[in-house]
Design an enzyme around this catalytic site. Structure first.
Site, short mmCIF file in Angstrom:
data_model
loop_
_atom_site.label_atom_id
_atom_site.label_comp_id
_atom_site.label_asym_id
_atom_site.label_seq_id
_atom_site.Cartn_x
_atom_site.Cartn_y
_atom_site.Cartn_z
N ASP A 112 1.26 4.16 3.36
CA ASP A 112 2.35 3.21 3.16
C ASP A 112 3.66 3.96 2.98
O ASP A 112 3.67 5.14 2.62
CB ASP A 112 2.08 2.31 1.96
CG ASP A 112 2.06 3.07 0.65
OD1 ASP A 112 1.34 4.09 0.55
OD2 ASP A 112 2.79 2.67 -0.29
N GLU A 178 0.72 3.67 -2.44
CA GLU A 178 1.30 4.64 -3.38
C GLU A 178 2.75 4.29 -3.71
O GLU A 178 3.17 4.41 -4.86
CB GLU A 178 1.22 6.04 -2.78
CG GLU A 178 1.50 7.17 -3.78
CD GLU A 178 2.98 7.50 -3.94
OE1 GLU A 178 3.35 8.14 -4.94
OE2 GLU A 178 3.77 7.10 -3.06
#
Length: 473
Positions: A112, A178
């Site tokens: 991500d 994250e």
């Protein structure tokens, strides 16, 4: 300590390692092409963004892992978010069992990315990978899709050379949230503990000393992020009729926040601690270059510059809800909400730091303002035990992969989930590495990856895998 030279990797110690480095060099174009494909996928974990893009991103990573031919199993998984009825974002878990008494290594990165922000601030489109001046530009090009491709490219090289002689156990965990706080990380570890268990863990989400010199991160600051709402009135009032007698929330908030810092910009909150540790030389000129200080702007804080970044706390107001400039009117605001992000010195817990901050703000809220705290997100710092065999092996691999000795780094940023890794796998040696350099601009417009740094990072990890494969548990 910055240089424009790009030294070649040192001479490897065996024919096998020479073949691994040759395979790395041959595989770099393919790795960069795959990296470009990943950068094109705008996978952001915030609910405001298209969540199908994260699924695309996870599937692309899973396909890359499957394509190495190394793993026994590759899965895309989601873990529950504790305390909710929700699940986290898709993560990729690829596993290969160790053979013939060899150790196991866990390779971590995340797929991500941060939102791009204002597209107008990008010189090229954020999700269109663009190479110029030896760098690959694009959101996630450095943080952390390059970390993913460093893992994939190094596995490809080692597998190509060693073939059936590759007995090393490898687990690869590519997280999908994250940048959004790793909300399901701890549960994911618990759910998949046996699959993730390893002798050494590489967290490829940090940086290097500069574009030439590798860094092994040995300390990280913790974090304490929270929202505070400041209220002084039960409704908005005319600033002409009541200004000068009724305290508005903006005035109160400004006064309260100003007490967080001393005149030199250092933190003024009692109870926030500092770590006493030496730091390498780092000049103000380097800070100006890497951080982008304007010519008339002076640095803040005291002590050596790196001690301010690595070993001392910092406090930043990262968000504010108030009337916009475009909608400004002659009104006393009844409430203002701010988001505060504190970086916590290694050795102090996020919980203790937050308690000190809340106490300070309550004690320094003027005019009896009401404070409401919410959305508290805490993480502990990290200090690496540098005495283990895996640390020595990593330093040697960095020296041979980059051609210059590595520097032990502190990092001012936080990777709170490392505390979860330490809790679940107390016997594992944790190695925090990365492919970023100080000009990567992670989280900022025009994020980029230095291509030579990437080549050296892949060579380093490939040598580390090959040397761990030659080692018995």
């Amino acid at each position: 300590m910055t240089s424009s030279a790009h030294p070649a990797p040192s001479t490897p110690s065996t024919e096998s390692e020479a073949a691994v480095l040759e395979a790395v060099a041959t595989g770099i174009p393919s790795a960069l092409s795959d990296l470009g494909h990943l950068v094109r996928i705008p996978g952001m974990a915030w609910p405001a963004f298209d969540q199908t893009q994260l699924e695309r991103s996870a599937d692309a990573v899973a396909s890359l892992a499957q394509g190495t031919g190394v793993f026994d199993e590759v899965r895309v998984l989601r873990a529950a978010i504790p305390g909710t009825d929700e699940h986290g974002q898709p993560a990729v878990l690829a596993t290969r069992a160790a053979r013939n008494g060899k150790p196991t290594i866990l390779l971590y990165a995340h797929h991500d990315v941060q939102p791009p922000g204002d597209d107008a601030l990008w010189e090229t489109p954020p999700f269109e990978p663009t190479v110029r001046d030896g760098r690959l530009y694009g959101r996630g090009a450095a943080d952390d899709k390059a970390g993913i491709m460093a893992h994939i490219a190094s596995i490809r090289a080692v597998s190509e050379v060693l073939g059936d002689d590759l007995d090393l156990g490898i687990a690869m965990f590519i997280e999908g949230e994250e940048e959004y706080g790793s909300r399901s990380f701890a549960q994911f570890l618990s759910d998949n503990k046996e699959a993730l268990r390893a002798d050494a863990i590489v967290v490829a989400d940090s940086g290097n000393w500069d574009s030439v010199t590798p860094g092994l991160t040995v300390s990280l600051r913790g974090n304490a992020r929270f929202t505070v709402r400041v209220r002084t009135l039960d409704h908005a009032s005319h600033s002409g009729m009541f200004g000068g007698a009724a305290p508005d929330a903006m005035m109160t908030t400004i006064g309260m926040l100003s007490t967080l810092w001393n005149a030199d910009g250092s933190v003024a909150v009692e109870g926030l601690t500092e770590r006493d540790a030496p730091t390498p030389e780092y000049s103000e000129a380097t800070l100006r270059d890497e951080a982008g200080l304007l010519p008339g702007t002076t640095p803040i804080g005291n002590g050596t510059i790196l001690s301010r970044i690595w070993n001392k706390p910092s406090i930043t107001v990262i968000g504010i809800d108030a009337t916009s400039v475009a909608a400004a009117s002659n009104t006393l605001l009844p409430e203002v909400t701010v988001v505060i992000s504190a970086r916590v010195a290694p050795g102090q817990t996020g919980e203790d730091a937050y308690a000190a901050l809340e106490q300070h703000l309550r004690a320094n809220a003027p005019f009896g303002a009401e404070l409401e705290f919410s959305d508290v997100d805490l993480g502990n710092g990290f200090l690496v035990d540098t005495s283990g065999w895996a640390v020595a092996l990593t330093r040697d691999a960095m020296r041979d992969g980059y051609g210059v000795p590595p520097v032990d780094l502190g990092v001012g940023g936080s990777i709170p989930f490392i505390a979860d890794l330490v809790r679940e796998f107390p016997d594992a040696q944790i190695l925090v590495t990365g492919v970023e350099d100080p000009h990567s601009r992670a989280h900022s417009p025009n994020e980029s990856l230095h291509l030579d740094t990437f080549r050296h990072a892949v060579a380093t990890e490939a040598l580390l895998l090959a040397r761990m494969n030659a080692r018995d548990v």
